[in-house]
Scaffold this motif. Structure first.
Motif, PDB file in Angstrom:
ATOM      1  N   GLN A   1      -7.115  -5.660   4.624  1.00  0.00           N
ATOM      2  CA  GLN A   1      -5.933  -4.797   4.468  1.00  0.00           C
ATOM      3  C   GLN A   1      -4.535  -5.741   4.221  1.00  0.00           C
ATOM      4  O   GLN A   1      -4.224  -6.806   4.842  1.00  0.00           O
TER       5      GLN A   1
ATOM      6  N   GLN B   1      -0.498  -6.116   4.043  1.00  0.00           N
ATOM      7  CA  GLN B   1       0.703  -6.069   4.604  1.00  0.00           C
ATOM      8  C   GLN B   1       1.768  -6.483   4.103  1.00  0.00           C
ATOM      9  O   GLN B   1       1.824  -7.808   3.718  1.00  0.00           O
TER      10      GLN B   1
ATOM     11  N   SER C   1       0.067  -0.705  -5.423  1.00  0.00           N
ATOM     12  CA  SER C   1      -0.846  -0.240  -4.589  1.00  0.00           C
ATOM     13  C   SER C   1      -0.315  -0.454  -2.961  1.00  0.00           C
ATOM     14  O   SER C   1      -0.740   0.386  -2.031  1.00  0.00           O
ATOM     15  N   TYR C   2       0.403  -1.387  -2.839  1.00  0.00           N
ATOM     16  CA  TYR C   2       1.102  -1.868  -1.348  1.00  0.00           C
ATOM     17  C   TYR C   2       2.443  -1.745  -1.407  1.00  0.00           C
ATOM     18  O   TYR C   2       3.015  -2.417  -2.434  1.00  0.00           O
TER      19      TYR C   2
END
Length: 124
Positions: free
Chosen positions: A1, A3, A112-113
């Motif tokens: 994940q 962040q 994407s993030y």
């Protein structure tokens, strides 16, 4: 994940400076690209700057005033902004993606993030 957490925004007078930070956690994978975008009310999110490997790209509005840097040990990317103008007022977002081709670097849809953003206000 993955962040991304931005910080460093605030209120600054015209001609002043701010340094934004983006702390990155998780593995982006591939050949990563880290970028800053900004968005002001009523406007689309626009590209500010990015780097990929050793290549750094700036928007025309940021060239000569903004500087990207990174601290690998801290997993942090910085955007140093000098000679700020009222038109720089916006929410600034850190973004990340991987395996970009050169023409894709400014394409917000390719990332994407995203972080949650940090607000910059340039006003006297």
């Amino acid at each position: 994940q993955v962040q991304l957490v931005e910080s460093g925004g605030g209120l600054v007078q015209p001609g002043g400076s701010l340094r934004l930070s983006c702390v990155i956690s998780g593995q982006i994978g591939g050949t990563p690209t880290i970028a800053w975008f900004r968005q002001s009310p009523g406007n689309e999110r626009e590209f500010v700057a990015c780097f990929r490997v050793t290549n750094t790209v700036y928007s025309d509005s940021g060239k000569g005033r903004f500087t990207l840097s990174r601290d690998v040990a801290k997993n942090t990317v910085y955007l140093q902004m000098n000679s700020l103008k009222p038109e720089d007022t916006a929410t600034y977002y850190c973004a990340a993606g991987s395996n970009f081709r050169q023409p894709e670097l400014r394409d917000r849809g390719r990332y994407s993030y995203w972080g949650q953003g940090t607000r910059v206000t340039v006003s006297s």
